[in-house]
Design a protein around this motif. Structure first.
Motif, PDB file in Angstrom:
ATOM      1  N   PRO A 247       0.820  -1.222   0.000  1.00  0.00           N
ATOM      2  CA  PRO A 247       0.000   0.000   0.000  1.00  0.00           C
ATOM      3  C   PRO A 247       0.849   1.266   0.000  1.00  0.00           C
ATOM      4  N   THR A 248       2.062   1.161   0.536  1.00  0.00           N
ATOM      5  CA  THR A 248       3.003   2.274   0.511  1.00  0.00           C
ATOM      6  C   THR A 248       4.372   1.750   0.084  1.00  0.00           C
ATOM      7  N   GLU A 249       5.229   2.666  -0.341  1.00  0.00           N
ATOM      8  CA  GLU A 249       6.636   2.351  -0.563  1.00  0.00           C
ATOM      9  C   GLU A 249       7.435   3.258   0.367  1.00  0.00           C
ATOM     10  N   GLU A 250       8.162   2.665   1.282  1.00  0.00           N
ATOM     11  CA  GLU A 250       8.868   3.436   2.296  1.00  0.00           C
ATOM     12  C   GLU A 250      10.367   3.477   2.009  1.00  0.00           C
ATOM     13  N   TYR A 251      10.972   4.614   2.333  1.00  0.00           N
ATOM     14  CA  TYR A 251      12.398   4.819   2.088  1.00  0.00           C
ATOM     15  C   TYR A 251      13.033   5.431   3.334  1.00  0.00           C
ATOM     16  N   ARG A 252      13.874   4.661   4.003  1.00  0.00           N
ATOM     17  CA  ARG A 252      14.637   5.078   5.167  1.00  0.00           C
ATOM     18  C   ARG A 252      13.723   5.594   6.290  1.00  0.00           C
ATOM     19  N   CYS A 253      12.617   4.877   6.488  1.00  0.00           N
ATOM     20  CA  CYS A 253      11.644   5.296   7.497  1.00  0.00           C
ATOM     21  C   CYS A 253      11.883   4.667   8.874  1.00  0.00           C
ATOM     22  N   GLU A 254      12.731   3.650   8.943  1.00  0.00           N
ATOM     23  CA  GLU A 254      12.832   2.852  10.162  1.00  0.00           C
ATOM     24  C   GLU A 254      13.115   3.693  11.400  1.00  0.00           C
ATOM     25  N   ASP A 255      14.073   4.605  11.312  1.00  0.00           N
ATOM     26  CA  ASP A 255      14.458   5.411  12.474  1.00  0.00           C
ATOM     27  C   ASP A 255      14.145   6.886  12.270  1.00  0.00           C
ATOM     28  N   ALA A 256      13.239   7.191  11.345  1.00  0.00           N
ATOM     29  CA  ALA A 256      12.990   8.573  10.965  1.00  0.00           C
ATOM     30  C   ALA A 256      12.226   9.336  12.047  1.00  0.00           C
ATOM     31  N   ASP A 257      12.635  10.602  12.247  1.00  0.00           N
ATOM     32  CA  ASP A 257      11.912  11.509  13.130  1.00  0.00           C
ATOM     33  C   ASP A 257      10.833  12.280  12.369  1.00  0.00           C
ATOM     34  N   VAL A 258      11.061  12.478  11.068  1.00  0.00           N
ATOM     35  CA  VAL A 258      10.108  13.196  10.233  1.00  0.00           C
ATOM     36  C   VAL A 258       9.851  12.372   8.974  1.00  0.00           C
ATOM     37  N   ILE A 259       8.583  12.173   8.617  1.00  0.00           N
ATOM     38  CA  ILE A 259       8.190  11.389   7.454  1.00  0.00           C
ATOM     39  C   ILE A 259       7.627  12.321   6.396  1.00  0.00           C
ATOM     40  N   LEU A 260       8.167  12.222   5.196  1.00  0.00           N
ATOM     41  CA  LEU A 260       7.685  12.994   4.058  1.00  0.00           C
ATOM     42  C   LEU A 260       6.772  12.101   3.224  1.00  0.00           C
ATOM     43  N   ILE A 261       5.505  12.462   3.098  1.00  0.00           N
ATOM     44  CA  ILE A 261       4.518  11.643   2.394  1.00  0.00           C
ATOM     45  C   ILE A 261       4.144  12.323   1.086  1.00  0.00           C
ATOM     46  N   SER A 262       4.137  11.549   0.010  1.00  0.00           N
ATOM     47  CA  SER A 262       3.785  12.079  -1.308  1.00  0.00           C
ATOM     48  C   SER A 262       3.249  10.943  -2.162  1.00  0.00           C
ATOM     49  N   MET A 263       2.872  11.273  -3.412  1.00  0.00           N
ATOM     50  CA  MET A 263       2.325  10.276  -4.323  1.00  0.00           C
ATOM     51  C   MET A 263       2.907  10.477  -5.707  1.00  0.00           C
ATOM     52  N   GLY A 264       2.902   9.419  -6.516  1.00  0.00           N
ATOM     53  CA  GLY A 264       3.353   9.510  -7.893  1.00  0.00           C
ATOM     54  C   GLY A 264       4.840   9.769  -8.012  1.00  0.00           C
ATOM     55  N   THR A 265       5.235  10.445  -9.080  1.00  0.00           N
ATOM     56  CA  THR A 265       6.655  10.638  -9.374  1.00  0.00           C
ATOM     57  C   THR A 265       7.350  11.503  -8.334  1.00  0.00           C
ATOM     58  N   LEU A 266       6.635  12.391  -7.659  1.00  0.00           N
ATOM     59  CA  LEU A 266       7.270  13.179  -6.602  1.00  0.00           C
ATOM     60  C   LEU A 266       7.768  12.290  -5.473  1.00  0.00           C
ATOM     61  N   GLY A 267       7.134  11.133  -5.294  1.00  0.00           N
ATOM     62  CA  GLY A 267       7.588  10.194  -4.274  1.00  0.00           C
ATOM     63  C   GLY A 267       8.962   9.643  -4.577  1.00  0.00           C
ATOM     64  N   LYS A 268       9.270   9.445  -5.852  1.00  0.00           N
ATOM     65  CA  LYS A 268      10.606   8.991  -6.238  1.00  0.00           C
ATOM     66  C   LYS A 268      11.621  10.124  -6.116  1.00  0.00           C
ATOM     67  N   GLU A 269      11.219  11.328  -6.522  1.00  0.00           N
ATOM     68  CA  GLU A 269      12.092  12.487  -6.401  1.00  0.00           C
ATOM     69  C   GLU A 269      12.449  12.726  -4.937  1.00  0.00           C
ATOM     70  N   ALA A 270      11.510  12.435  -4.050  1.00  0.00           N
ATOM     71  CA  ALA A 270      11.722  12.658  -2.623  1.00  0.00           C
ATOM     72  C   ALA A 270      12.832  11.791  -2.053  1.00  0.00           C
ATOM     73  N   GLU A 271      13.111  10.643  -2.662  1.00  0.00           N
ATOM     74  CA  GLU A 271      14.151   9.773  -2.132  1.00  0.00           C
ATOM     75  C   GLU A 271      15.521  10.452  -2.159  1.00  0.00           C
ATOM     76  N   MET A 272      15.793  11.226  -3.192  1.00  0.00           N
ATOM     77  CA  MET A 272      17.056  11.959  -3.254  1.00  0.00           C
ATOM     78  C   MET A 272      17.091  13.046  -2.186  1.00  0.00           C
TER      79      MET A 272
END
Length: 370
Positions: A247-272
């Motif tokens: 339902p979601t694709e998570e990137y480096r969320c395990e120890d995160a203090d702040v989570i950035l949530i997005s959808m579509g191609t911006l979600g991939k851009e957010a990984e950088m």
């Protein structure tokens, strides 16, 4: 087989693998390439479908409804104002429990006229009873389209599915694509309430107050049941073809203090952006929502949340931000960015996190002179 292709061609290729009995289509930018490619497949004989070039998007959905109610597998594609033109028929498709699959290439709504990416077209249809999945890569567009047929046609669901991909930033971008030998992954369609011409009956569509609410509840029950069906289909897809989704694709969320949530191609851009923030000592993680309907259950306890909406509900706010607030009982920093294809870089996204003010809304690019 490893090849390359655009997001549009990936969707068309997946539709060919699923072999729908009927494709009804009307072209609209930036979706046109999907139905053009399907027309080529039908012409060269690699797709054994009845292709109906209709006069409008409303007619395209009407044709799919007419075909689907006979038990035929159906597919169509649209975008933006084409999706809006279908609006009435989207309700008919879902309430008639017809497993139609449709690709929607997300595009802004006019006026002013704009052919670039925005999610307002799909979000404006969020209450029609359609399942909605948002993809971020060419490969995911292909995979999600294949899975959409099996999910929609499952007897615990029997609801239409909309596969959403960002206009131009995915629909026309070329990336690697690994196509599959489908085998029996999608079983033959079996619509239990299909019209049988050998045994004609009369239908009285008028529904009174003593029954109507039961039909509404049945859609919601199936939407809830779809959560498990989606998980099972995605698990089987991973076992067969080696690509895992959720339902979601998570990137480096395990120890995160702040989570950035997005959808579509911006979600991939957010990984950088997340990688940049980590180098600065900010423990940030990225979460890309794939399924918007049914909306996933998210665990955001103890984290600050930044939400990027590529949409806006006037007088209300970012649709995704409000969905997160209501389902997760948490406040967010709501960022409105990327409307109409507005350029949003990973540096911009990183700055959204750095300058976050939880409980407020920020329109990217809007200054006092705008």
């Amino acid at each position: 087989m490893l090849t390359i292709g655009t997001g549009n061609k990936a969707v068309a290729s997946a539709a060919r693998e699923a072999q729908p009995d009927v494709v009804a289509a009307y072209p609209i930018t930036p979706q046109t390439e999907i139905v053009e490619q399907i027309a080529n497949y039908v012409t060269d004989g690699s797709m054994r479908s009845q292709y109906i070039p209709v006069e409008s998007e409303h007619s395209a959905m009407a044709a799919c409804i007419g075909a689907s109610v006979t038990g035929a597998r159906t597919f169509t594609a649209t975008s933006s104002h084409g999706l809006l033109y279908m609006h009435e028929m989207l309700h008919w498709a879902a309430a008639s429990r017809l497993p139609i699959v449709m690709a929607n290439v997300n595009r802004a709504l006019g006026p002013g006229w704009n052919t670039w990416a925005e999610h307002s077209d799909a979000f404006s249809q969020r209450d029609t009873g359609w399942l909605q999945v948002f993809v971020a890569t060419v490969q995911e567009a292909y995979d999600a389209t294949l899975m959409a047929f099996r999910i929609a046609e499952h007897h615990d669901v029997l609801l239409p599915v909309m596969v959403n991909l960002d206009g131009f930033s995915l629909s026309h971008i070329t990336q690697s694509l690994d196509t599959v030998e489908l085998g029996d992954f999608i079983p033959p369609i079996d619509l239990p309430h299909r019209i049988d011409t050998a045994h004609p009956v009369g239908y009285g569509p008028m529904t009174g107050p003593d029954q109507y609410f039961r039909f509404r509840w049945d859609i919601e029950r199936s939407m809830r049941d779809a959560v498990q069906v989606i998980a099972e289909v995605e698990s089987d897809f991973a076992a067969r073809f080696g690509r895992q989704y959720g339902p979601t694709e998570e990137y480096r969320c395990e120890d995160a203090d702040v989570i950035l949530i997005s959808m579509g191609t911006l979600g991939k851009e957010a990984e950088m952006a997340i990688d940049i923030l980590r180098e600065e000592g900010i423990r940030a993680g990225g979460m890309r929502l794939r399924w918007f309907r049914p909306f996933p259950q998210l665990d955001l306890a103890g984290r600050e949340v930044v939400v990027i909406d590529r949409d806006y509900s006037f007088g209300f706010g970012g649709v995704l931000a409000h969905a997160i607030r209501s389902t997760c009982r948490t406040d967010v920093y709501s960022v409105i960015a990327g409307l109409g294809g507005q350029e949003v870089t990973y540096d911009d996204i990183a700055e959204f996190v750095r300058s976050r003010k939880i409980g407020t809304e920020y329109w990217f690019g809007v200054t006092p002179d705008v």
